[in-house]
Design an enzyme around this catalytic site. Structure first.
Site, PDB file in Angstrom:
ATOM      1  N   GLU A   1     -11.839  42.357  33.918  1.00  0.00           N
ATOM      2  CA  GLU A   1     -10.768  43.014  34.674  1.00  0.00           C
ATOM      3  C   GLU A   1     -11.197  44.309  35.338  1.00  0.00           C
ATOM      4  O   GLU A   1     -10.568  45.353  35.177  1.00  0.00           O
ATOM      5  CB  GLU A   1      -9.559  43.252  33.756  1.00  0.00           C
ATOM      6  CG  GLU A   1      -8.996  41.971  33.160  1.00  0.00           C
ATOM      7  CD  GLU A   1      -7.835  42.204  32.205  1.00  0.00           C
ATOM      8  OE1 GLU A   1      -7.410  43.362  32.052  1.00  0.00           O
ATOM      9  OE2 GLU A   1      -7.376  41.221  31.594  1.00  0.00           O
TER      10      GLU A   1
ATOM     11  N   ASN B   1     -14.969  38.158  34.032  1.00  0.00           N
ATOM     12  CA  ASN B   1     -13.683  37.567  33.644  1.00  0.00           C
ATOM     13  C   ASN B   1     -12.531  38.389  34.223  1.00  0.00           C
ATOM     14  O   ASN B   1     -12.545  39.619  34.156  1.00  0.00           O
ATOM     15  CB  ASN B   1     -13.588  37.554  32.109  1.00  0.00           C
ATOM     16  CG  ASN B   1     -12.444  36.729  31.586  1.00  0.00           C
ATOM     17  OD1 ASN B   1     -12.286  35.563  31.938  1.00  0.00           O
ATOM     18  ND2 ASN B   1     -11.622  37.324  30.722  1.00  0.00           N
TER      19      ASN B   1
ATOM     20  N   HIS C   1      -3.547  33.310  33.105  1.00  0.00           N
ATOM     21  CA  HIS C   1      -2.252  33.769  32.594  1.00  0.00           C
ATOM     22  C   HIS C   1      -1.210  33.542  33.696  1.00  0.00           C
ATOM     23  O   HIS C   1      -1.150  34.291  34.668  1.00  0.00           O
ATOM     24  CB  HIS C   1      -2.296  35.255  32.226  1.00  0.00           C
ATOM     25  CG  HIS C   1      -3.162  35.564  31.046  1.00  0.00           C
ATOM     26  ND1 HIS C   1      -2.925  35.047  29.791  1.00  0.00           N
ATOM     27  CD2 HIS C   1      -4.268  36.352  30.932  1.00  0.00           C
ATOM     28  CE1 HIS C   1      -3.837  35.494  28.952  1.00  0.00           C
ATOM     29  NE2 HIS C   1      -4.665  36.294  29.611  1.00  0.00           N
TER      30      HIS C   1
ATOM     31  N   GLU D   1      -8.352  32.117  29.359  1.00  0.00           N
ATOM     32  CA  GLU D   1      -7.246  32.693  28.577  1.00  0.00           C
ATOM     33  C   GLU D   1      -5.917  32.039  28.972  1.00  0.00           C
ATOM     34  O   GLU D   1      -4.917  32.716  29.179  1.00  0.00           O
ATOM     35  CB  GLU D   1      -7.159  34.201  28.789  1.00  0.00           C
ATOM     36  CG  GLU D   1      -8.443  34.965  28.497  1.00  0.00           C
ATOM     37  CD  GLU D   1      -8.302  36.469  28.669  1.00  0.00           C
ATOM     38  OE1 GLU D   1      -7.162  36.991  28.633  1.00  0.00           O
ATOM     39  OE2 GLU D   1      -9.345  37.139  28.843  1.00  0.00           O
TER      40      GLU D   1
ATOM     41  N   ASP E   1      -2.413  30.588  29.389  1.00  0.00           N
ATOM     42  CA  ASP E   1      -1.066  30.434  28.833  1.00  0.00           C
ATOM     43  C   ASP E   1      -0.083  30.509  30.000  1.00  0.00           C
ATOM     44  O   ASP E   1      -0.428  30.959  31.090  1.00  0.00           O
ATOM     45  CB  ASP E   1      -0.725  31.454  27.733  1.00  0.00           C
ATOM     46  CG  ASP E   1      -0.947  32.904  28.138  1.00  0.00           C
ATOM     47  OD1 ASP E   1      -0.925  33.217  29.340  1.00  0.00           O
ATOM     48  OD2 ASP E   1      -1.159  33.739  27.245  1.00  0.00           O
TER      49      ASP E   1
END
Length: 397
Positions: free
Chosen positions: A170, A216, A258, A289, A291
């Site tokens: 990030e 990432n 996400h 990651e 979701d």
């Protein structure tokens, strides 16, 4: 020469298709792929299906289902928090290796790969580090040396045990940040400048020549305007292209995945296009990651199926979009959910105004949700000639 090459490829493709579509029988019973785990089905394609792991939940003896599902359903694990700097070195010079070591040993016992997360991030840093920089007791030169030492120490400890490292996480802003023009953000860019990215990858490579090294980030699942001033995916694409041109040993890009059902998310073709563009740079890709959260309205919290069901359906569709795109692009090596049960999801604790949840593939009672079944069906029904075995790059030096 060209003809024989294509004949050879065709022969391999036919053999692969035959192998993947062979239907074994057990004790005279027809083969039923729906009884297999996500991890086992992923291996049909050379794809690792993983989960982030909450070490507290893993060690909770009153909650054996969490440990069982973690051990059996997935072929890859990621430490949700245990490998972050704040957790590893809460006191300067004193490392707490216990939880991270435990996860690595757990993975070894269960024949799972490990994604290392994360070496450099602006969040979850130890207080001694951030306060030292703030009060001037840690200079910029010392900060850079501390970062080098941290990366070297951590990567060296797990040398040969980590498949993929999230080296930098990030580093890029969002269009809604201030200023809105995309830029390098956070603690490390502020104090060391953007050159820390190249340093971090080089230090990680020196410590482990064989691990795959990833950048990432979130909100990079698909391209938008194509303008690096406001298209985060384009900004990251240009960034990693430049790093590669400079000889920086970056092996892959991880899109976190996400997502939220309240947003206008991407279709499979848009995501596939983005993965292919990163692949064209010679990079591996991964969803790291995943979701899909939903707003927990009063009706949802009261159990109103008319509000819950559309959210579960939208969630399943978004999980499936990312899975299908990953299967379609041979450089996509892994698909990791960020926790598998709503009981241990990070979402409710982070998104509370308005409250959000329902973000994972199992409910709070460890029952598979529609999303679980949809990504399982993607894995079952995918295969040659549309999905071929993975191409794994050699770590760059």
């Amino acid at each position: 020469m060209k003809l024989s090459r294509w004949v050879s490829i065709a022969t391999v493709a036919v053999a692969t298709a035959a192998a993947l579509n062979t239907v074994p029988a057990t004790a005279g019973k027809p083969y039923d792929p729906t009884t297999q785990t996500l991890g086992a089905l992923g291996l049909r394609h050379g794809l690792q299906i993983g989960t982030a792991v909450d070490l507290a939940a893993l060690n909770d003896t009153s909650n054996p289902q969490y440990r069982r599902i973690t051990a059996t359903e997935f072929t890859s694990v990621t430490a949700e928090n245990a490998m972050k700097w704040e957790s590893l070195e809460p006191t300067r010079g004193t490392y707490n290796w216990g939880p991270a070591d435990q996860l690595v040993e757990f993975a070894k016992r269960n024949k799972q790969s490990v994604r290392g997360h994360v070496l450099v991030w602006h969040n979850q840093l130890p207080a001694w580090l951030t306060s030292g920089v703030a009060d001037g007791s840690i200079s910029k030169a010392e900060l850079r040396e501390l970062l080098r030492k941290h990366i070297t120490t951590v990567v060296s400890r797990y040398k040969g045990k980590i498949w993929q490292w999230d080296v930098v996480n990030e580093a890029v802003s969002d269009p809604w940040d201030n200023p809105p023009t995309l830029h390098y953000k956070g603690f490390w860019a502020e104090h060391l400048g953007p050159g820390y990215l190249a340093d971090a990858f080089r230090w990680a490579r020196a410590a482990d020549p064989k691990a795959l090294l990833f950048y990432n980030d979130y909100n990079i699942e698909a391209f938008g305007s194509g303008n690096p001033a406001d298209d985060k995916t384009q900004f990251v694409y240009d960034m990693v292209k430049k790093l590669r041109a400079q000889g920086v040993p970056i092996d892959g890009v991880g899109a976190q995945g996400h997502l939220g059902t309240q947003y206008g998310n991407f279709n499979t073709f848009q995501v596939t296009e983005a993965l292919k563009k990163f692949t064209a740079l010679g990079l591996a890709t991964a969803f790291t990651e995943v979701d899909v959260r939903s707003q927990m309205t009063d009706g949802v919290q009261a159990g109103n199926s008319e509000e819950i069901n559309p959210r579960l359906q939208a969630s399943a569709a978004n999980f499936s979009v990312l899975m299908k795109a990953c299967l379609a692009v041979r450089s996509c090596l892994s698909y990791t959910v960020w926790g598998f049960s709503d009981r241990h999801s990070w979402v409710p604790g982070w998104f509370d105004d308005p409250p959000e949840g329902l973000a994972t593939i199992y409910d709070e009672n460890y029952q598979p949700k529609l999303a679980y079944h949809e990504i399982k069906s993607d894995l079952i029904f995918a295969g040659p000639p549309y999905v071929l075995p993975r191409i794994t790059p050699k770590p760059r030096r």
